[in-house]
Design an enzyme around this catalytic site. Sequence first.
Site, PDB file in Angstrom:
ATOM      1  N   GLY A 209       0.845  -1.195   0.000  1.00 53.52           N
ATOM      2  CA  GLY A 209       0.000   0.000   0.000  1.00 53.52           C
ATOM      3  C   GLY A 209       0.870   1.231   0.000  1.00 53.52           C
ATOM      4  O   GLY A 209       2.026   1.175  -0.404  1.00 53.52           O
ATOM      5  N   ASN A 210       0.303   2.343   0.425  1.00 51.34           N
ATOM      6  CA  ASN A 210       1.118   3.562   0.500  1.00 51.34           C
ATOM      7  C   ASN A 210       0.766   4.340   1.758  1.00 51.34           C
ATOM      8  O   ASN A 210      -0.088   3.913   2.529  1.00 51.34           O
ATOM      9  CB  ASN A 210       0.929   4.401  -0.765  1.00 51.34           C
ATOM     10  CG  ASN A 210      -0.493   4.848  -0.902  1.00 51.34           C
ATOM     11  OD1 ASN A 210      -1.023   5.525  -0.027  1.00 51.34           O
ATOM     12  ND2 ASN A 210      -1.162   4.443  -1.971  1.00 51.34           N
TER      13      ASN A 210
END
Length: 404
Positions: A209-210
């Site tokens: 993810g981020n």
Amino acid sequence: MKLQGKHILLGISGSIAAYKAAFLVRLLVKEGAEVQVIMTPASKEFITPVTMCALSGKPVASEFFVANDGTWHSHVDMGLWADLLLVAPATASTIAKMATGVCDNLLITTVLSAKCPVMVAPAMDLDMYRYPANQKNLQTLKSYGQIILEPGEGELASGLSGKGRMQEPEEIISKVISFFSSPKKLYNKSFLVTAGPTYEKIDPVRYIGNRSSGKMGFAIAQSLAEEGASVTLVSGPVNLEISHPFIKIIKVESAREMEAECLKIFPDTDGAVMCAAVFDFRVENISEKRKIKRTSDGFSLSLIPNDDIASRLGSIKTENQLLVGFALETDHEMENAKEKLNKKNLDFIVLNSLTDKGACFGFDTNKISVLSDNGSIINYPLKDKKEVAKDIVALITERLKSKV
Ligand code: C5P
């Protein structure tokens, strides 16, 4: 008592949701409003005028003339008396008559005579709600400046489940109160806002993810709602809470889930603000059930691209809709942002730079430049994200004026 002294006309039409009108009157009166109930003939099959008269403290208006003494209910006087005309529940038939001006009952004549704002709370079966003529009629009412209190999704009296449930009396009351509390610029408008990161699953316990916090998207949703807009906030996993009667939050994890929700929601909105930091790839072979074991060898993931959700919305955007995107750039900021503005068919792109101190991920502040499809560029100073959201909402408000 937040509605002290307000004159409210409550129009009730023939839907099973008419029983909720009793609660509605009760709540309006409790908040100090004076309520005059107008019932269509069909509504009396669902709830009696006696109930409504007892709760409102005023005789119900229903017929043009009172048969035994020849007096008549003046729709013109009622229309002038009211500070707000609330039609709840509004059936497909009442909505159609309001859209076309077919004055075959006292309620519709009053709608046509009213000088005050009109709020409409549709209530019907999901297929009736979706029916193109009904959708067109609702658009027509919006174009007259009437406020549509969009129905919710859920169990319907028919036993089916879907969109068409009249909003609950408590929700309607909070919208009425909010309407009177300050002039709003985005009443009757609805928006989709995406926020947060997306998580792309690797196995049952891992993801990629981020670092998006979701703060900017949540601030925009809040700011739109504070201007009176209905907002559907589609958010990836974040540690944020939001509670506003005009905001509905849909929580998703992956880009594909976010895309599916956005494609469903966008066509019914006046626009979308795409704040989410969507992960551009997903794992090709997710290990759905088994955790991938540690090995002494290296391990590589094969990634395949996710759709660009903003671009997909850009490709179906109508001329009345507005689309705002964000760009986070590390180099050639303006050129890249301009290219994205065009490629994604956006009205505005909000550029924030990773090189600006105090901007972007996790911070409470942001420094933006907004590029418009008409070529203009506005540079803003570093501000709290809530203030940044207000700047963006002000631009949206201004632009929407030219869309209707
Ligand atoms: O191309 P880039 O990822 O920089 O574009 C950012 C903008 O596009 C943001 O508004 C973001 O929310 C949106 N976006 C999207 N779907 C993607 C990637 C980006 O909606 N898959």
